[in-house]
Design an enzyme around this catalytic site. Structure first.
Site, short mmCIF file in Angstrom:
data_model
loop_
_atom_site.label_atom_id
_atom_site.label_comp_id
_atom_site.label_asym_id
_atom_site.label_seq_id
_atom_site.Cartn_x
_atom_site.Cartn_y
_atom_site.Cartn_z
N CYS A 1 0.81 -1.14 0.08
CA CYS A 1 -0.20 0.01 -0.41
C CYS A 1 1.06 1.31 -0.11
O CYS A 1 0.52 2.12 -0.71
CB CYS A 1 -1.33 -0.03 1.34
SG CYS A 1 -0.62 -0.45 3.31
N HIS B 1 -1.25 1.92 7.53
CA HIS B 1 -2.11 1.81 5.89
C HIS B 1 -1.61 2.91 5.08
O HIS B 1 -1.71 3.80 5.92
CB HIS B 1 -3.12 1.33 5.96
CG HIS B 1 -4.17 1.55 4.93
ND1 HIS B 1 -3.04 0.37 3.55
CD2 HIS B 1 -4.85 1.69 3.71
CE1 HIS B 1 -3.94 0.07 2.61
NE2 HIS B 1 -4.55 0.87 2.97
#
Length: 1011
Positions: free
Chosen positions: A403, A951
């Site tokens: 990510c 994230h």
């Protein structure tokens, strides 16, 4: 579980000169065990009584063995040892070493392994939890801690227990095959496990046994051949086309396709000539993996992806395979795609196999074909793109903790000058000669990925080929660990620049000092020099220039340079404060210790704490403060780095500061620890307090350790005098005991004395006390390991180093003379109240971050500047100023801080403008030709969560639509401009707003906002 070992008949002759086993009817292992027991207990627990040799085999065992001169002893008994003991497979016993020996052996083997790094070396994964216990046992500093947590392990101590068997159970999946245990994917090196070389593992395993055994091999990564251990081999899901069954294949990513075929055919029992394996990424046939020496990494195979096995039947390959997830037949795709004579960059075909065609612009129709070996999955080889459906809204598939890469890529491909450049023909600018680049491969891979993202509508793209190329350029991104999006962005921009550098032969240019010349002249000269060696689209778009001014604190020499920058890393200043209580001690014994409570910046550094304490305790100009943490009555660590963040100091810790002379760096530092024993042991004043008389269990540490300095120390008398000086402020003003002072010297006569102004000075007392045969204190000097000590006498000649550690044994005499309460119960740094209110998170502006970045500050002690006038390294002051701004201005908000003890993230909300960011007041150049200094925001890389996880996502603006979208891996959704300003913002991307002909700032503009 315990083993019983019978010690058989033993005949030993004890002579006056030596002890020699002359006849032992026992297994060799038992003989060795007896020798080890004798050695260990001779060091610590043997007792000489007359002419006899007394040996107690194990603590808690009541039976003694008496061996007297000339006596023959027949001995037989049963002894039990833990089953995790030292019996080797061949029946011999691997005898345990002392902690010091274990430490020495492991360090030597580790150094040997470090000097012999090569591909294929075997390393073993060991649980950090167990390894830290072993470090404590062997007296090593415990330097591995969890993220965002204080050190969970106590500092090393000589009393640390020997760890049990090696326990890696916290690292493996529950229920995983015992013969092939699988590591948890969430574990991280340092936090959860350490890697030890094969030789070290064999020694640890021989000493401790345990498991499970987790062996891994070292591989070389990237074109630079950097070595690292492949902790997580490539895991592939094999789908058998014959019965749709699935099985798992694990191989190194450096394994060849030949090895893959060999492994799969052996697993399935088929002949390799009749097997065909497909790259089955996303459960779609991508390309046939042809038997060759090409590695799995070079084939762009990813962790946990599928591969498909087809078996030839009667000379025919199956025409199709099963059904896909939607119920449609899966048809075969051509093994060899159609090749074009045009590259993806719009030029002729390259000899390395890159082949594709492209003819369009962003608003036209894009036709792109590529070889399967380098194509990005999810992209259709030929697709029309109209103005209504012109792309830019495709997500990126997460290939396993990628990510961070997806976030950085989305911000970059939505940078207008970049996507315009890569959608044009850039083949002529590819630099295939630059040894610092990838000969154009990285630029080609990025260009192909960008075109797919702008031509695939909303179909997610898997950036497999791009990740493979990037990993070759920057090997740290080759695995599947989480990384930093800004770090990847920096490496990617650097790689693209080297691949697209228009300068084929870089000239050597020696820069000149400013020497009082006008700044404009010097800046232009530096920029010309820079452009003569670095000239690419990346430099054109992203690079600016700042002015760096260094001033020597001694001769005031001023050095001015103008350096390029690709992005600005801005610190996050904080207005939040914390109160800290620190106890200040006098290093010369001139006063009593005193606690001080000061207020400092919450995210400040040790320099801020020292300044606040210095003001509070009225520190003299010839003194400095030495900060230290005290743990279990020992100096656990020194806080000597002024730039170390205060976040490493927790509220429940105990911090002390010692007022020491500034010339102390040239003197010997003396650490004095205090120890107390059983009172019954102090009745005999002739008893020597050495490790041979008292067991460790009979003494314990107490009080706060003291620190002072010794000037030209020669013997134990100098240490005794320093200890006396440090304890002098603690003398009781009135006491009554069996100890009195006669002519300034303590003696035991049963009378009492009042100490006051009329008594002799401490110096006179000290001088007379030194005249007696023995020292006035019972002192032991500690060796470097801290595990062994030796008694100090007046005549002891001591080898002094930078630090000398001594142990002071307190007797009744010390308790009667000194008030120990001043050294007890150190206050905690901060005692949190039960009703304490949680402070509201502060918000700061982007401009305050920029001000903090540009403010003048001294260089750190590890980054000193060499003054050409003084001819010495000086801790100069440094001031930065913006001189030339790029078209694309990238701000990196430094949310992450790292130190030896802690890794921390700041979730501070930064209020940044989305439009009309005017930096005119920050640019020092007077040249108006550099363009507008007003910027608008078009992309943000976000980070959510803490370190060791979290994230990444991105907010990007489609310029022509004037709309914002949230790119969360493969998911893309529209967002409003009000939603994009969050505390997760990590990297900000601004583009210059071009000025109108009349000089006014051009659009877009929605009204100026003040921040």
């Amino acid at each position: 579980m315990y083993k019983k070992i019978t010690l058989c008949v033993i005949k030993i002759i004890h002579s006056k000169k030596y002890i020699r086993p002359t006849e032992i009817v026992a297994p060799a292992a038992v003989c060795a065990l007896l020798r080890w027991v004798g050695t260990v207990w001779k060091e610590g627990r043997s007792k000489n009584r007359g002419n006899g040799w007394w040996l107690q085999l194990f603590e808690g065992m009541d039976r003694y063995v008496a061996l007297r001169p000339g006596e023959r002893v027949l001995l037989s008994w049963i002894m039990t040892i833990p089953d995790s003991g030292y019996m080797m497979e061949n029946g011999s016993i691997e005898l345990p070493c002392t902690p010091e020996e274990e430490k020495r052996i492991v360090l030597e083997l580790s150094r040997r392994a470090e000097s012999n790094l090569r591909e294929g070396n075997v390393y073993y994964v060991v649980s950090t939890r167990w390894y830290m216990g072993w470090q404590k046992y062997t007296g090593q500093p415990v330097g591995v801690f969890t993220f965002n947590e204080p050190p969970t392990e106590a500092p090393t101590s000589s009393a640390a227990d020997r760890p049990g068997p090696i326990d890696n159970s916290d690292l493996v999946l529950n229920g995983s095959d015992g013969a092939d245990p699988q590591l948890l994917r969430t574990v991280e090196e340092g936090r959860d496990y350490v890697l030890v070389p094969k030789d070290v593992w064999e020694r640890l395993y021989a000493w401790y046994k345990g498991g499970p055994v987790l062996a891994r091999k070292m591989i070389s990564a990237g074109d630079s051949k950097q070595f690292h251990v492949e902790v997580f081999p490539l895991c592939l899901t094999l789908v058998d086309a014959r019965d749709n069954s699935q099985s798992v294949v694990r191989l190194s990513k450096k394994a060849s396709l030949h090895e893959l075929y060999k492994t799969v055919c052996r697993l399935k029992g088929v002949e390799s000539e009749k097997a065909r394996i497909w790259d089955y990424f996303n459960k779609q046939k991508q390309t046939v993996l042809v038997v060759s020496n090409q590695t799995l990494e070079e084939s762009s195979l990813q962790m946990d992806q599928h591969i498909l096995l087809e078996v030839q039947i009667d000379g025919f390959w199956p025409s199709g395979f099963g059904m896909d997830s939607t119920g449609n037949d899966l048809a075969l795709v051509p093994v060899e795609p159609l090749r074009s004579s045009v590259t993806i960059a719009g030029g002729p075909t390259l000899s390395n196999g890159y082949s594709s065609s492209y003819s369009s612009n962003i608003y036209g129709v894009i036709n792109l074909s590529s070889t399967n070996g380098d194509m990005e999955d999810g992209y259709e080889s030929s697709r029309s793109m109209t103005r209504v459906d012109r792309g830019g809204l495709a997500g990126l598939q997460n290939l396993g903790n990628t990510c961070f890469m997806n976030s950085a890529i989305q911000c970059l491909v939505h940078t207008p000058p970049i996507f315009e450049y890569f959608l044009e023909d850039y083949s002529s600018e590819i630099n295939r000669q630059n040894p610092l680049g990838m000969h154009g491969e990285l630029a080609l891979a990025f260009g192909e990925l960008l075109r797919k993202l702008w031509s695939s509508g909303r179909t997610p793209v898997a950036p497999r080929a791009f990740k493979t190329k990037l990993a070759r350029f920057a090997p740290q991104f080759s695995g599947y660990n989480q990384h930093d999006s800004q770090e990847l962005l920096a490496f990617l921009l650097d790689g693209l620049h080297e691949d697209l550098n228009r300068v084929k032969q870089k000239p050597y240019i020696e820069t000149k000092d400013s020497d009082g010349r006008p700044d404009e002249e010097v800046a232009d000269e530096y920029w010309r020099y820079h452009k003569a060696r670095n000239d690419s689209i990346i430099v054109d778009v992203f690079q600016g220039q700042y002015k760096s001014t260094l001033v020597c604190p001694v001769c005031n020499k001023i050095s001015i340079t103008f350096d390029p920058f690709m992005y600005l890393s801005l610190p996050l200043p904080s207005t939040a404060t914390r109160t800290m209580t620190v106890t200040v001690f006098y290093g010369d014994g001139s006063g009593l210790p005193m606690p001080y409570t000061v207020t400092v910046l919450k995210h400040g550094c040790c320099k801020d704490l020292i300044q606040a304490l210095g003001a509070a305790c009225c520190l003299r100009t010839d003194e400095y403060l030495l900060l230290a943490e005290v743990y279990e009555h020992r100096i656990y660590r020194y806080l000597e780095n002024p730039s170390e963040v205060l976040g490493t100091i927790k509220d429940d810790e105990h911090i002390v500061a010692f007022r020491l002379p500034k010339n102390g760096a040239e003197l010997t530092r003396l650490e004095i620890a205090h120890r107390i024993g059983e009172k019954s042991l102090f009745c005999n004043t002739n008893l020597h307090f050495s490790s041979d008389n008292l067991r460790a269990s009979e003494r314990k540490l107490f009080l706060t350790p003291l620190i002072t300095f010794l000037e030209d120390p020669q013997s134990g008398a100098d240490i005794d005098l320093a200890v006396h000086r440090m304890l002098s402020p603690l003398r009781k003003k009135g006491y009554s005991s069996s100890i009195s002072i006669r002519n300034g010297r303590e003696s035991t006569n049963g009378c009492s004395t009042q100490l006051g102004p009329g008594t002799q000075s401490a110096e006179n007392c000290e001088s007379e006390e030194m005249s007696i045969n023995s020292l006035s204190f019972h002192l032991c000097i500690m060796e470097d390991s801290g595990l062994s000590r030796r008694r100090i006498s007046k005549e002891t000649v001591i080898k002094f180093g930078r630090v000398v550690k001594v142990m002071l044994d307190w007797t009744e005499r010390e308790f009667d003379l000194y008030d120990a309460s001043y050294l007890k119960d150190l206050p905690e740094v901060h005692k949190t109240g039960l009703t304490m209110k949680k402070t509201k998170q502060e918000a700061i502006s982007l401009f305050s971050c920029l001000d903090a970045f540009l403010k003048e500050e001294p260089l750190g002690p590890d980054d000193m500047w060499y003054c050409p006038r003084c001819k010495e390294h000086r801790q100069a002051s440094k001031k930065l100023d913006l001189w030339r701004l790029p078209d694309i201005l990238v701000f990196h908000l430094k949310r992450f801080s790292y130190s030896r003890w802690l890794k921390n993230k700041l979730d501070t909300f930064v209020n940044f403008p989305t439009c009309n960011l005017d930096l005119s007041n920050y640019v020092k150049s007077n040249e108006a030709s550099e363009g507008s200094h007003v910027y608008e925001l078009y992309a943000i890389s976000n980070h959510y969560g803490g370190l060791g996880g979290g994230h990444y996502s991105a907010y990007c603006k489609l310029i022509d639509d004037n709309r914002w979208y949230h790119f969360d891996d493969a998911h893309v959704s529209p967002v409003s401009e009000d939603e994009i300003k969050t505390s997760a913002a990590y990297v900000l991307f601004y583009r210059r707003v071009r000025g109108k002909p009349n000089g006014a700032v051009g659009e877009p503009s929605h009204g100026y906002r003040a921040f």
